[in-house]
Design an enzyme around this catalytic site. Structure first.
Site, PDB file in Angstrom:
ATOM      1  N   CYS A  21      -2.541  -3.410   7.321  1.00 20.48           N
ATOM      2  CA  CYS A  21      -2.143  -3.646   8.709  1.00 20.48           C
ATOM      3  C   CYS A  21      -2.321  -2.385   9.548  1.00 20.48           C
ATOM      4  CB  CYS A  21      -0.710  -4.144   8.783  1.00 20.48           C
ATOM      5  SG  CYS A  21       0.530  -2.990   8.156  1.00 20.48           S
TER       6      CYS A  21
ATOM      7  N   LEU B 208      20.325 -29.069   2.087  1.00 24.93           N
ATOM      8  CA  LEU B 208      18.977 -28.591   2.419  1.00 24.93           C
ATOM      9  C   LEU B 208      18.748 -27.110   2.157  1.00 24.93           C
ATOM     10  CD1 LEU B 208      18.406 -30.528   5.789  1.00 24.93           C
ATOM     11  CD2 LEU B 208      17.608 -31.157   3.498  1.00 24.93           C
TER      12      LEU B 208
ATOM     13  N   GLY C  83       6.562 -40.221   9.974  1.00 24.00           N
ATOM     14  CA  GLY C  83       5.572 -40.994  10.715  1.00 24.00           C
ATOM     15  C   GLY C  83       5.174 -40.324  12.013  1.00 24.00           C
TER      16      GLY C  83
ATOM     17  N   GLU D   3       0.822  -1.209   0.000  1.00 26.49           N
ATOM     18  CA  GLU D   3       0.000   0.000   0.000  1.00 26.49           C
ATOM     19  C   GLU D   3       0.855   1.257   0.000  1.00 26.49           C
ATOM     20  OE1 GLU D   3      -2.137  -2.921   2.879  1.00 26.49           O
ATOM     21  OE2 GLU D   3      -0.133  -2.610   2.036  1.00 26.49           O
TER      22      GLU D   3
ATOM     23  N   ALA E 293       8.617 -38.204  -1.296  1.00 24.96           N
ATOM     24  CA  ALA E 293       8.849 -38.741  -2.635  1.00 24.96           C
ATOM     25  C   ALA E 293       8.888 -40.252  -2.516  1.00 24.96           C
ATOM     26  CB  ALA E 293      10.156 -38.221  -3.211  1.00 24.96           C
TER      27      ALA E 293
END
Length: 355
Positions: free
Chosen positions: A69, A199, A294, A46, A149
């Site tokens: 905000c 990673l 899991g 904005e 995957a």
């Protein structure tokens, strides 16, 4: 509004933990100013749009995909700036789910005499900022995505641990791209010891990106690629170990060691996630291995599942399943999912837990 959403999407992967926001100012049927939030800590959409519109903002209509905000963060609040701009009308797609803002920005605009229209393309706006919205509502933990995957029979490795490679280069590149959408990627120490991963997201992001390791006994090797690169990109280790010597050695390499409770020799996921949220992480992508995935599955501590399925059948009783952990006794214990629609031409399936 569609233009606002398109502008907002340009900030993908750079605004975290802030939402993606775009803004368009229209007067007499012409765009007189527009902007988007490009990075966390940078000017908001904005403010940029109003600066570009200048005096033409008076009596204009401002379109924005999220409620302006009304609180001071790294940058000043937007709603007071909009209220003082002379804008006659504001069209917003959705209310900000952040409790610090929710409704306050709208009320401030209405008190200033600005005509307000809400809910335009709300579903599209919510989808764009789904991770932010979910984390804002949860409040106590980050948004959690599980990335898996697998082969067609749901396996992620052979009995001996060989997992390279189940998917192809294109899918692995797409998975690294997903990391950019989150504040952190999380794996277990078993994955680190087996694969020595780096990673990092692809392409790299300019904002803080954290690599988190669940490591109850603080076994992260100092020679690992994660520890060796900790000064260039943050590495946090969650542990229950009180080994001062190991902690000092890793800290000397730039690794942040964070202690969390353990139960039955495993880190307690609930307290671990609450700690990550308190440390400023709003979204975490969990990449494994089997026992970690899991654990999140059985604790129902996830909000989205991305599934890459390769045209392979591995078979074998000892082949490793995508989701380890305790054996369920009844089908009724299964986690039920509903299918989502991946964006664009994604090569993965998108699933959400039923709640």
């Amino acid at each position: 509004m569609r233009r606002s959403l398109a502008l907002a999407a340009r900030g993908s992967g750079e605004t975290n933990p802030n939402p993606m926001v775009g803004c368009v100012i229209v007067k007499a049927g012409r765009v007189v100013g527009e902007g988007w939030h490009a990075r966390a800590g940078g000017p908001h959409a904005e403010v940029l749009a109003l600066e570009r519109a200048g005096s033409k903002a008076r009596a204009a209509t401002l379109y924005v995909n999220l409620e302006p905000c009304a609180h001071q963060g790294l940058t000043p609040a937007c709603a007071p700036r909009v209220a003082a701009s002379g804008v006659r009308r504001v069209v917003a797609a959705m209310r900000d789910p952040n409790p610090l803002v929710s409704g306050r920005g709208f009320r401030l605009l209405e008190r200033a005499g600005i005509r307000l229209t809400r809910g335009v393309l709300e579903a599209e706006a919510l989808q764009l900022n789904a991770r932010f919205a979910t984390a804002a509502k949860l409040a106590s933990r980050p948004f959690v995505l599980l990335k898996v995957a697998t082969t067609l029979d749901g396996r992620i490795a052979t009995a001996r641990g060989d997992s390279k490679w189940i998917t192809g280069r294109a899918e692995r590149r797409e998975a690294r791209g997903l990391r950019r959408l989150h504040d952190a990627v999380l794996v277990g120490i078993g994955t680190v010891l087996a694969d020595d991963p780096l990673l990092l997201p692809e392409p790299r992001t300019r904002r803080r990106f954290v690599r988190v390791v669940l490591d109850a006994h603080l076994r992260l090797p100092g020679a690992s690629r994660l520890a060796s690169s900790a000064r260039r990109s943050a590495v946090w280790v969650l542990t229950a170990s009180h080994s001062a010597a190991r902690s000092r050695a890793l800290a000397a390499q730039g690794v942040r060691v964070i202690r969390v409770p353990a139960r039955n020799g495993r880190l307690a996921l609930g307290p671990a996630l609450r700690r990550l949220r308190r440390l400023g992480l709003w979204s975490v992508m969990v990449e494994g291995g089997s026992e970690v995935l899991g654990s999140f599955l059985h604790a129902r501590l996830f909000d989205e599942l991305v599934l890459f399925r390769a045209p392979l059948l591995l078979g074998g009783r000892g082949s490793r399943p995508a989701f380890g952990g305790p054996d369920p006794r009844r089908i009724a214990e299964a986690v039920r999912l509903r299918r989502g629609e991946p964006p664009g031409v994604a090569s993965y399936e998108l699933w959400y837990p039923e709640r």
